[in-house]
Structures are given as C-alpha cells and as structure tokens.
Scaffold this active site. Structure first.
Site, short mmCIF file in Angstrom:
data_model
loop_
_atom_site.label_atom_id
_atom_site.label_comp_id
_atom_site.label_asym_id
_atom_site.label_seq_id
_atom_site.Cartn_x
_atom_site.Cartn_y
_atom_site.Cartn_z
N ASP A 406 0.78 -1.24 0.00
CA ASP A 406 0.00 0.00 0.00
C ASP A 406 0.81 1.29 0.00
OD1 ASP A 406 0.90 -0.63 2.53
OD2 ASP A 406 -1.04 -0.48 3.53
N GLU A 544 -7.82 3.95 7.66
CA GLU A 544 -7.84 4.16 6.22
C GLU A 544 -9.17 4.71 5.70
OE1 GLU A 544 -4.49 1.54 7.18
OE2 GLU A 544 -6.61 1.45 7.70
#
Length: 643
Positions: A406, A544
């Site tokens: 990520d 997130e």
C-alpha cells in the site's frame, strides 16, 4: 427539517411518496366495504398467496446469503459464511454514491448547516482523544501501548514510548497544549534510544516514532523533538541502511543500541523460519504444497508451472531470491515494497531540518531502485530480496494495494508533492501504477456494483479486499486533485470517480455489519457482493476509511462524507470504548461482539486525527495544502524551494 437531513432522507422519502401515490377516482370505489363479498374474498386470497410467496423468496435468498436487489444482508442462517445467526435486511443506503459519478452541488446553506453540526462532533472527537490519552497517561505513560481492559501498558515495539510519540501532533492539532507539553517534558527527560535493547521494526519505528518526532517539531518548533529525531535517525541509518555487500534494501529489523547490533548473529534459514514462511503463505492464500526446499530450477516456478516474474517485465528476477551467503528470510536480505518504500518522506525531511543530506540520500537508494525496475504495467510484486548489487522480486509473486504494498504507491505520489511537484519521475511512477490498477485490479461486485481492488497471486486474481486498501480512495482523490494535466482532465476525473466509488464500498464494509465496524478483509462473491469469513471479523481501529473521507470532504465539501464518518465514530463509541480507553473489536458481524485488550498507537495518531480534521479541525492548518501527510498521518513541510 434541516438541509443535511433532507439530503440523507431524500431517496427514502421519494420511495415512500411513490408507495403512497394511488390512482384515485378510476373506479368510484372508496373502500373495501363497497365491493361485493366475493371480490373481498378473492382479494384476501390473493393477498395471502403473495405474502407467502414473498416470504418464501426472502427466506430462500437469506439461506444462501444472496441479497435481493437493492437490499443489503447483515446476517443469515448460513453459519459457514459467518454472517450471523439471524437474517437482518436493510435497504442499501445512499446508492447514488455507488459508482462515484454523483457530483453534489454544495450550497452555502448546506455548508453552514454542516459546519454547525461538525463543530459539536469535533468536540466529541476531542473528548475521545482525551479519554484515550488520559488513560494512556494514567496506566501506561512511556510504554509503547496501552492495554485498555487490563489497564496496564506494554512495550511491544521495543520500549520507545510509541503511543506517546505517535500522538504528539494529534494533541497539538486538537489544541490540547497542556497534554502536549507534558508529553514533551517526558520525551526530554526520559526517552533514551540507547536504552532500547529489543530488536525493532525499521518501518514501524520510522513511520510512527521518527515521523512523530519530526511532525511535532514541524508544528511546534521545539528543538527537543529535532534532537531526538536526529538521534533516532542516526541509529536507524547506521543499523538499517549500511547496505553491506552492495545490497540496496534496508534491514527490516534492527537494534538501536550499537552494542546490541554488533552482537547480533547472522542466522541461516532454519526450521523455525520455515514455519513462519508457511504461515505467511497461508495468510495470503498461497498454495500449501509449494515446495520451498526444491531444487533451484523448481524454486523459480509456481505451482501451475508459470515462470517467476518474467511476465512483469523484470530482466533479473528470482522467485526464491536465494544467494549463497544470504538467507532470503533474514532481515538482512528481504523486505517488501511497503517497508522499503515508506521511509523516504521522513528521512528526506530530517535532512532538510538537520542540514545533513546523508539521511535522505540513504533512504532514497531503495526507492530509486524501484523506479529503475518498475514493470510496464506499473504494478510491483510486493516481496523483494537482495541480490549482490541488485534487488530481486519476489518469492510470493503477489501484487497488492493492501498490506506489504500500500504505502509504496502512496509515497510515489507524496514524494512528488513533498518536492513541491518538481521531482516528476515519482509522479510518473504513480501514474503508471494507477493505470495498471485500472487495467488489471479494478472490479465491480454483483448485484450492487460496488467498486473494489483485487490482488494477484501467482498470476491469479484473488477477489479479496483488505481494509488497508481503503486508503486508496484518499490517495486517488489527492492524486486527481493535484494532477499535472488539471483536475478537469479525463485522467483526473477517472481517478476521482474511482476514489469516490471505492470509498463508498469501504462505507458499505462498515454499514453492512451488525456493529457498523468493518473487519480486516472481505471476500467478494458473485451475486452476493461480499462476505466476511470468521477470521476476518476483527476491527483494529484502523484509519484508512476515515482518511479517505477527510480527503474527499476537503476536495468536494459534500456533507455526506461527514455523515459516514459520524456513523463510524458512533459505532466506536458504542462497541470499542471501555473505561480504560478504546479496544479492538472482534466479531464485528455478530450482534454480540467482544473487546480485545489492545489500543494501537495509530488510533490516536491517525484515526482520531482524521475524524477531527473531517469535522472541521483543519480550518487553521489547511494541512493538505501546506503539508504532506506521511502514511502515519504526520504532517511534514513541503520543500517550497526544492531543498
């Protein structure tokens, strides 16, 4: 009714009005009493038949965990799918956001009403921060992490006051200056990195501790934090980035105390390491019968016989990554792209404020190696091993925007932003990767059309999406907002549409559980959108989702993103809050979830910070314009003069 409430209830009221709108006057019959008896009997019989048929269909769909069109399942009788013991149906909320195409025209009245409501909610989030911090201060001051249920602390990151340092800039931004300066005094008087004798993660130490020190210095200007950051940076530089034998990958685990590092024995691959590898392979869904003890030729082949990573355009790759004198699984020789590609913002900023370029130069070596070897589709396999003088990719052949991948993609964009948009090769890396994402990893579920990002393992797609991936909505929105071709360009609008659609999916990952909290991974199933398996039903207070909400609200001003954030916060207050702080929640898709005795530092550093900013805490700071936020949400200054 307020404008925001009208916005939220618009679809529901429209549907209600349709149901209530009858055709009047066509028969002259005003009530059932005016009808002949046989018509009444026939009407009752037909109604009963329809009722039974509808219930049969609903029961059948629930048994197989298949949602009816426009209906969301939050439970079923199917224990194998782990959706709970009772079928609970709820209309899928805010479907107009599903594909990301909706553009909301925010009026001054909408903004004013949203801001008034947000001010109260911001105060509540500040209260949550005080609850978490005061319990940390009371039960675990100076420890890495608070155990909120046992009301104790633990040093699970080596003993460097991880929660304290990670939380500094949140305290500052929330105007909790008393708590901030008390923490500053503890850092000044007690934090000594030479007393950290445990082996620590280079990646986590950099993003949480070094980043926390640097952002506290950026915001406050207090030299205490700069001094500690230089000390820690020098220790990481010496231990993790010495690049012996021409290697170009930072060591993933190191000792901060020089004497401890010198005593460290270099161990070969052994049975215990082999067990760890098999566990990792199982966790990411790899083949259990792949033989890691096979001969060198077999090491380069996947179970289905396809070769290594040649299909991704690498000239010199090894699936096994073994060298004669370097074990692939020692921290001296292997890493993943998220770990080696998420150190650079912090070390470059340390070079800027310290005046010593050695930090940034060392951290950029592995990232520039990535730039040199980026595949034609822009997508990197996550695992990297050291060859002599080169990097080799990768035993797993896994491509992912989730864990282990990520933040490498995030830093491609943010290195360009940090440079004042002058280092264009990093923006090019990012744009190439996002093209690959759209071409190879982006899908929509059935029946609802939820946008999601898959993984590729050994060339096969796994239709799983980790909660980690929810950061990508914010990343794509930020990249579109700053697109060199302009925000109105076709590329930027494509990326922005994907950002909104993906964030809506992440909202549904929360909304479709019994708790309103997402688990750590969902499995997309044809005809059923997605499911949670039993082991994926833990919510770890991760940031997130709210990170993406904040960025999308910053760009659009759409009050809906605040509403989704508030729903999430209310779920935290209901299921995560305990007397001693906030906990991870297990069994999110159960009517009776339970608490886990853990409160990670990123809950204070990121989750609560992003919620506070979402509800208007960014008015004075304008963070997304004046700073670049690290992957741990630490604001660092942009290099306006390309220093």
């Amino acid at each position: 009714m307020g404008i925001i409430q009208n916005l939220l209830n618009n679809n529901r009221n429209h549907r209600n009005s349709l149901r209530l709108n009858r055709r009047r006057g066509s028969t002259g019959v005003n009530n059932l009493a005016d009808l002949p008896p046989y018509v009444c009997s026939l009407f009752i019989l037909l109604s009963g038949t329809v009722f039974c048929l509808v219930n049969f269909i609903v029961y059948t769909y629930a048994s197989y965990n298949i949602p009816l069109p426009g209906i969301q399942l939050r439970g079923s009788q199917d224990h194998d799918a782990h959706w709970g013991s009772t079928a609970v149906y709820r209309k899928m909320r805010h479907m107009e956001y599903v594909d990301g195409s909706l553009v909301v025209q925010v009026t001054p009245e909408m903004k004013e009403e949203s801001d008034i409501l947000a001010a109260k909610r911001r105060h509540d989030v500040q209260g949550a921060m005080l609850h978490a911090w005061s319990n940390y201060e009371k039960y675990a001051m100076g420890k890495d992490e608070l155990l909120p249920m046992s009301q104790n602390g633990r040093d699970n990151w080596g003993g460097m006051a991880m929660t304290l340092v990670d939380s500094l800039d949140t305290l500052w931004l929330m105007d909790l200056k008393k708590e901030f300066y008390e923490a500053r005094d503890w850092v000044r008087d007690h934090l000594d990195y030479s007393n950290v004798h445990e082996e620590v993660s280079t990646f986590e130490t950099t993003i949480r501790n070094l980043g926390g020190m640097l952002s506290a210095y950026e915001l406050s200007g207090d030299e205490v934090f700069l001094g500690k950051a230089e000390d820690l940076g020098s220790r990481l530089l010496r231990s993790a980035m010495s690049y012996e034998k021409g290697n170009t990958i930072p060591k993933s685990r190191v000792y901060l105390n020089e004497a401890d590092q010198e005593k460290r024995e270099f161990k070969k691959f052994d049975d215990e390491a082999g067990d760890d590898v098999r566990k990792q392979r199982k966790n990411i869904g790899l083949y259990d019968d792949y033989d890691y003890g096979a001969d060198p030729k077999q090491k380069t082949e996947a179970k289905d016989g396809r070769k290594g990573l040649d299909k991704y355009g690498f000239d010199d790759v090894s699936m096994a990554g073994y060298d004669d004198d370097v074990s692939f699984y020692s921290s001296y020789s292997s890493s993943n792209i998220a770990e080696l590609g998420s150190l650079q913002l912090e070390f470059r900023y340390l070079s800027k404020v310290s005046g010593d370029e050695k930090y940034g130069k060392a951290a950029m070596i592995p990232f520039d190696k990535l730039a040199e070897s980026q595949p034609s589709d822009g997508l990197f396999p996550v695992s990297v091993s050291n060859g002599i003088g080169d990097q080799k990719y990768s035993l797993y052949d896994k491509i992912s925007f989730g864990s282990m991948g990520d933040s490498a993609y995030e830093y491609m964009l943010k290195l360009w932003l940090q440079s004042g948009k002058t280092e264009h090769k990093y923006r090019h890396m990012y744009d190439l990767a996002i093209e690959g994402l759209h071409e190879k990893l982006l899908h929509r579920s059935t029946p609802s059309g939820l946008t999601y990002i898959t993984q590729i393992v050994y060339g096969d797609e796994l239709h799983h999406m980790e909660e980690f991936v929810c950061f990508a909505g914010g990343m794509l929105a930020l990249g579109a907002f700053h697109d060199p071709e302009g925000f109105e360009s076709s590329r930027a609008q494509r990326d922005f549409t994907t950002a909104k659609a993906l964030t809506y999916t992440c909202y549904q990952m929360h909304a479709r559980t019994d708790t309103g909290l997402a688990g750590n991974n969902v499995i997309f199933v044809p005809g059923a959108d997605f499911q949670y398996s039993q082991e994926d039903q833990t919510h770890q207070l991760r940031p997130e989702f709210v990170e993406s909400l904040y960025i999308l609200y910053y760009i659009t001003g759409d009050p809906m993103y605040r509403e989704w954030g508030w729903e999430y916060f209310e779920a935290l207050e209901k299921y995560s809050k305990v007397e001693g702080g906030y906990t991870s929640v297990k069994g999110v898709h159960s009517p009776s979830p339970w608490n886990e005795d853990s409160m990670e530092s990123f809950f204070l550093a990121e989750t609560l910070k992003y919620l506070y900013l979402l509800f208007g805490g960014d008015k004075e700071n304008n963070l997304l314009n004046k700073y670049v936020l690290t992957t741990e949400a630490h604001p660092l200054g942009i290099f306006r003069n390309n220093s």
